[in-house]
Design a protein around this motif. Structure first.
Motif, PDB file in Angstrom:
ATOM      1  N   ALA A  56       0.796  -1.313   0.098  1.00  0.00           N
ATOM      2  CA  ALA A  56       0.204  -0.018  -0.043  1.00  0.00           C
ATOM      3  C   ALA A  56       0.934   1.347   0.262  1.00  0.00           C
ATOM      4  CB  ALA A  56      -0.883   0.021   1.172  1.00  0.00           C
ATOM      5  N   VAL A  57       1.953   1.158   0.912  1.00  0.00           N
ATOM      6  CA  VAL A  57       2.849   2.356   0.740  1.00  0.00           C
ATOM      7  C   VAL A  57       3.559   2.479  -0.391  1.00  0.00           C
ATOM      8  CG1 VAL A  57       4.744   3.454   2.100  1.00  0.00           C
ATOM      9  CG2 VAL A  57       2.956   2.396   3.362  1.00  0.00           C
ATOM     10  N   CYS A  58       4.150   1.567  -0.950  1.00  0.00           N
ATOM     11  CA  CYS A  58       4.870   1.430  -2.313  1.00  0.00           C
ATOM     12  C   CYS A  58       3.805   1.854  -3.297  1.00  0.00           C
ATOM     13  CB  CYS A  58       5.532   0.321  -2.670  1.00  0.00           C
ATOM     14  SG  CYS A  58       6.726  -0.342  -1.743  1.00  0.00           S
ATOM     15  N   LYS A  59       2.589   1.753  -3.302  1.00  0.00           N
ATOM     16  CA  LYS A  59       1.629   2.100  -4.330  1.00  0.00           C
ATOM     17  C   LYS A  59       1.482   3.469  -4.165  1.00  0.00           C
ATOM     18  CE  LYS A  59      -2.967   1.029  -6.218  1.00  0.00           C
ATOM     19  NZ  LYS A  59      -4.144   0.224  -6.329  1.00  0.00           N
ATOM     20  N   ALA A  60       1.305   3.826  -3.058  1.00  0.00           N
ATOM     21  CA  ALA A  60       0.925   5.503  -2.914  1.00  0.00           C
ATOM     22  C   ALA A  60       1.749   6.045  -3.359  1.00  0.00           C
ATOM     23  CB  ALA A  60       0.628   5.775  -1.405  1.00  0.00           C
ATOM     24  N   GLU A  61       3.306   6.022  -2.897  1.00  0.00           N
ATOM     25  CA  GLU A  61       4.418   6.879  -3.582  1.00  0.00           C
ATOM     26  C   GLU A  61       4.606   6.666  -4.871  1.00  0.00           C
ATOM     27  OE1 GLU A  61       7.720   5.841  -1.172  1.00  0.00           O
ATOM     28  OE2 GLU A  61       6.784   6.099   0.710  1.00  0.00           O
ATOM     29  N   TRP A  62       4.469   5.364  -5.619  1.00  0.00           N
ATOM     30  CA  TRP A  62       4.801   5.178  -6.968  1.00  0.00           C
ATOM     31  C   TRP A  62       3.461   5.965  -7.699  1.00  0.00           C
ATOM     32  CZ3 TRP A  62       8.689   4.047  -9.432  1.00  0.00           C
ATOM     33  CH2 TRP A  62       8.729   3.626 -10.660  1.00  0.00           C
ATOM     34  N   ARG A  63       2.320   6.123  -7.256  1.00  0.00           N
ATOM     35  CA  ARG A  63       1.376   7.016  -7.720  1.00  0.00           C
ATOM     36  C   ARG A  63       1.920   8.491  -7.797  1.00  0.00           C
ATOM     37  NH1 ARG A  63      -4.394   7.387  -7.869  1.00  0.00           N
ATOM     38  NH2 ARG A  63      -4.380   5.323  -6.829  1.00  0.00           N
ATOM     39  N   SER A  88      10.095 -12.262  -9.578  1.00  0.00           N
ATOM     40  CA  SER A  88       8.590 -12.320  -9.006  1.00  0.00           C
ATOM     41  C   SER A  88       8.601 -10.724  -8.406  1.00  0.00           C
ATOM     42  CB  SER A  88       8.735 -13.341  -7.866  1.00  0.00           C
ATOM     43  OG  SER A  88       9.717 -12.903  -6.801  1.00  0.00           O
ATOM     44  N   THR A  89       9.760  -9.966  -7.569  1.00  0.00           N
ATOM     45  CA  THR A  89       9.379  -8.664  -7.514  1.00  0.00           C
ATOM     46  C   THR A  89       9.348  -7.548  -8.468  1.00  0.00           C
ATOM     47  OG1 THR A  89      11.829  -8.486  -6.813  1.00  0.00           O
ATOM     48  CG2 THR A  89      10.300  -9.204  -5.206  1.00  0.00           C
ATOM     49  N   VAL A  90      10.002  -7.997  -9.633  1.00  0.00           N
ATOM     50  CA  VAL A  90       9.812  -6.870 -10.724  1.00  0.00           C
ATOM     51  C   VAL A  90       8.195  -7.049 -11.290  1.00  0.00           C
ATOM     52  CG1 VAL A  90      10.348  -6.768 -13.268  1.00  0.00           C
ATOM     53  CG2 VAL A  90      12.116  -7.093 -11.749  1.00  0.00           C
ATOM     54  N   ASP A  91       7.747  -8.422 -11.217  1.00  0.00           N
ATOM     55  CA  ASP A  91       6.376  -8.467 -11.541  1.00  0.00           C
ATOM     56  C   ASP A  91       5.277  -8.048 -10.478  1.00  0.00           C
ATOM     57  OD1 ASP A  91       7.202  -9.851 -13.881  1.00  0.00           O
ATOM     58  OD2 ASP A  91       7.048 -11.946 -12.885  1.00  0.00           O
ATOM     59  N   TRP A  92       5.957  -7.909  -9.419  1.00  0.00           N
ATOM     60  CA  TRP A  92       5.005  -7.528  -8.296  1.00  0.00           C
ATOM     61  C   TRP A  92       4.947  -5.839  -8.424  1.00  0.00           C
ATOM     62  CZ3 TRP A  92       6.951  -3.983  -4.209  1.00  0.00           C
ATOM     63  CH2 TRP A  92       5.924  -4.123  -3.261  1.00  0.00           C
ATOM     64  N   MET A  93       5.908  -5.272  -8.860  1.00  0.00           N
ATOM     65  CA  MET A  93       6.204  -3.970  -9.265  1.00  0.00           C
ATOM     66  C   MET A  93       5.301  -3.536 -10.320  1.00  0.00           C
ATOM     67  SD  MET A  93       7.181  -1.342  -7.457  1.00  0.00           S
ATOM     68  CE  MET A  93       6.588   0.326  -7.824  1.00  0.00           C
ATOM     69  N   TYR A  94       5.246  -4.228 -11.405  1.00  0.00           N
ATOM     70  CA  TYR A  94       4.740  -4.319 -12.572  1.00  0.00           C
ATOM     71  C   TYR A  94       3.167  -4.276 -12.397  1.00  0.00           C
ATOM     72  CZ  TYR A  94       2.847  -5.367 -17.321  1.00  0.00           C
ATOM     73  OH  TYR A  94       2.357  -5.270 -18.535  1.00  0.00           O
ATOM     74  N   ASP A  95       2.619  -5.304 -11.585  1.00  0.00           N
ATOM     75  CA  ASP A  95       1.294  -5.373 -11.196  1.00  0.00           C
ATOM     76  C   ASP A  95       0.699  -4.054 -10.593  1.00  0.00           C
ATOM     77  OD1 ASP A  95       1.005  -7.745 -12.155  1.00  0.00           O
ATOM     78  OD2 ASP A  95       1.301  -8.683 -10.426  1.00  0.00           O
ATOM     79  N   ILE A  96       1.715  -3.436  -9.635  1.00  0.00           N
ATOM     80  CA  ILE A  96       1.340  -2.304  -9.066  1.00  0.00           C
ATOM     81  C   ILE A  96       1.003  -1.054 -10.195  1.00  0.00           C
ATOM     82  CG2 ILE A  96       2.311  -0.369  -7.580  1.00  0.00           C
ATOM     83  CD1 ILE A  96       3.238  -2.678  -5.830  1.00  0.00           C
TER      84      ILE A  96
END
Length: 457
Positions: A56-63, A88-96
């Motif tokens: 949630a925090v990463c998504k808010a900052e990435w927004r 797998s974490t590249v894909d996690w960030m891609y999904d976000i």
């Protein structure tokens, strides 16, 4: 011509000042670059391929950063995505990123740079003599490589440049050097190589090179002879001291920094205050060398159970280490005799919180605490067995006397049940460099169009 990089923070998920980011946007830049992780918290993220940061925090900052990118019309780069930079974490960030593209109504070209390595590829490199150990490094063979749950190679500037050449709006990179995402664009535009790598090192942790580290955002501008660095928060300032000192951060040599394809030498760097907030640096030198990339790997080290007891009686606090050493000896003997395990099948470790839990035998302070936390860590080949040993240890951790001729003590368990199953634990198992024929030999790029009329190429 100059090239300006806006660095919002030392890592996505740590936070940054929105005011400072807005000021950076107003000043403009050619690229926004932010790190996505590190090895600071140990091998678990690499071993599991799971981010340690809040989604949630990463998504808010990435927004906020995706909105800044759209406003400026420049590329946005994240390196070591999702803490460890595994596939797998590249894909996690891609999904976000895809979620946010839909929410923000953005149409984007996204480049994913994957840094994950197959065991068989690394084994082939080992067999051909193209892998060399750093210091310290564990012994390496084909079996140990196959035992690793994840292996990554640290990308350099060349791999990020290849992603930029695709015209990507956003680059989500696997494991990279902290500096590569910052140095890549200015290097490709012909700025001074020594300045590019040195400025990237200074900027890698955002405002940590300033007098107000928590503000996050800095702006670094590269040219043909040097670089200038300035924090964006009004209360922050960069000084020659704060900038030069950052070469000591996570670096064993304050004058040299090794990267894929060579090393940076700042022995003759000159730091000058342009005003109360900005510093200019010249004289850094880039020394080309063989093209090697660092390898990191993690493997399963067992399963762990933890118990915690609190010692407050002055006699036991004063002799906590003797008590802990005796406890380990008694428990180890009982595990062998009563559970039937061989000594090599388990470990029992005591860490004394308030005495030496952080430094262990290197601790040199002798102050007497009011209480000591006695943390018992039990590691075995399965969680069931680690838990079984924990149940054996429980009454001894609560009542074991220091000597046989003194009253039976009672210590405190802060939790009930007293033990916690920690699950799988991992250990770092690679500290080597691998020679490459071409920079992209060990990496792969995937380009996707997301948002309106999305398609994958």
């Amino acid at each position: 011509m100059t090239t300006t990089v806006l660095v919002p923070s030392g890592v996505l998920g740590l936070g940054f000042s929105q005011e400072a980011l807005n000021l950076g946007i107003a000043r403009g830049c050619d690229v926004i670059a932010i790190d996505g992780g590190s090895t600071d918290s140990g091998p678990h993220s690499l071993g599991t391929g799971v981010s340690k940061y809040s989604r949630a925090v990463c998504k808010a900052e990435w927004r906020a950063l995706m909105q800044a990118r759209a406003q400026l019309g420049v590329p946005l780069i994240i390196g070591t995505a999702g803490t460890s930079g595994t596939d797998s974490t590249v894909d996690w960030m891609y999904d976000i990123t895809c979620e946010l593209a839909e929410e923000l109504g953005q149409s984007l070209r996204i480049a994913r740079l994957y840094s994950g390595q197959s065991a068989e590829f690394v084994i082939s490199k080992l067999a051909s003599g193209q892998i060399s150990p750093l210091s310290p490094a564990p012994e390496l063979d084909a079996d140990s490589l196959r035992d690793m749950s994840n292996i990554v190679a640290l990308a350099g500037a060349e791999q990020i440049q290849a992603a930029l050449e695709t015209g990507a709006d956003i680059i989500i990179a696997g494991r990279t050097t902290d500096t590569a995402i910052i140095a890549a664009l200015p290097l490709s535009r012909g700025e001074h190589p020594g300045a590019c790598w040195h400025g990237a090192k200074i900027a890698e942790c955002g405002a940590l090179c300033s007098t107000h580290p928590g503000s996050g955002v800095i702006r670094v501008t590269f040219d043909k002879t040097g670089f200038e660095v300035e924090p964006m928060a009004p209360a922050a300032a960069c000084t020659p001291h704060s900038v030069s000192a950052h070469m000591l951060y996570e670096n064993s040599d304050p004058f040299r920094l090794y990267e894929p394809g060579g090393h940076l030498d700042v022995s003759h760097a000159r730091y000058s205050a342009l005003d109360a907030r900005r510093v200019r640096v010249e004289g850094s030198e880039w020394i080309p060398g063989p093209y090697t990339v660092k390898l990191e790997g993690a493997r399963l080290a067992g399963y762990q159970t933890m118990l915690l007891a609190l010692l407050r009686e002055a006699h036991y606090v004063a002799h906590a280490q003797d008590w802990a050493d005796k406890l380990v000896s008694v428990l180890s003997e009982r595990v062998v005799a009563q559970i039937g395990l061989a000594p090599a099948d388990f470990t029992i470790e005591m860490r004394l919180i308030g005495v030496n839990a952080t430094m262990g035998p290197l601790e040199n302070r002798n102050s007497q605490p009011a209480e000591v936390g006695a943390m018992c860590l039990i590691t075995a080949e399965s969680q069931d067995m680690a838990d079984e040993i924990g149940r054996l240890a429980n009454p001894f951790l609560l009542h074991m006397p220091l000597t046989e001729d003194e009253p039976l003590p009672t210590f405190a368990f802060p939790f009930s049940p007293a033990q916690t199953s920690r699950g799988a634990i991992y250990e770092f198992a690679l500290n080597h460099v691998m020679a490459l024929t071409t920079p992209l030999e060990a990496f792969r790029l995937e380009i996707s169009e997301v948002g309106a009329h999305a398609h994958v190429t």
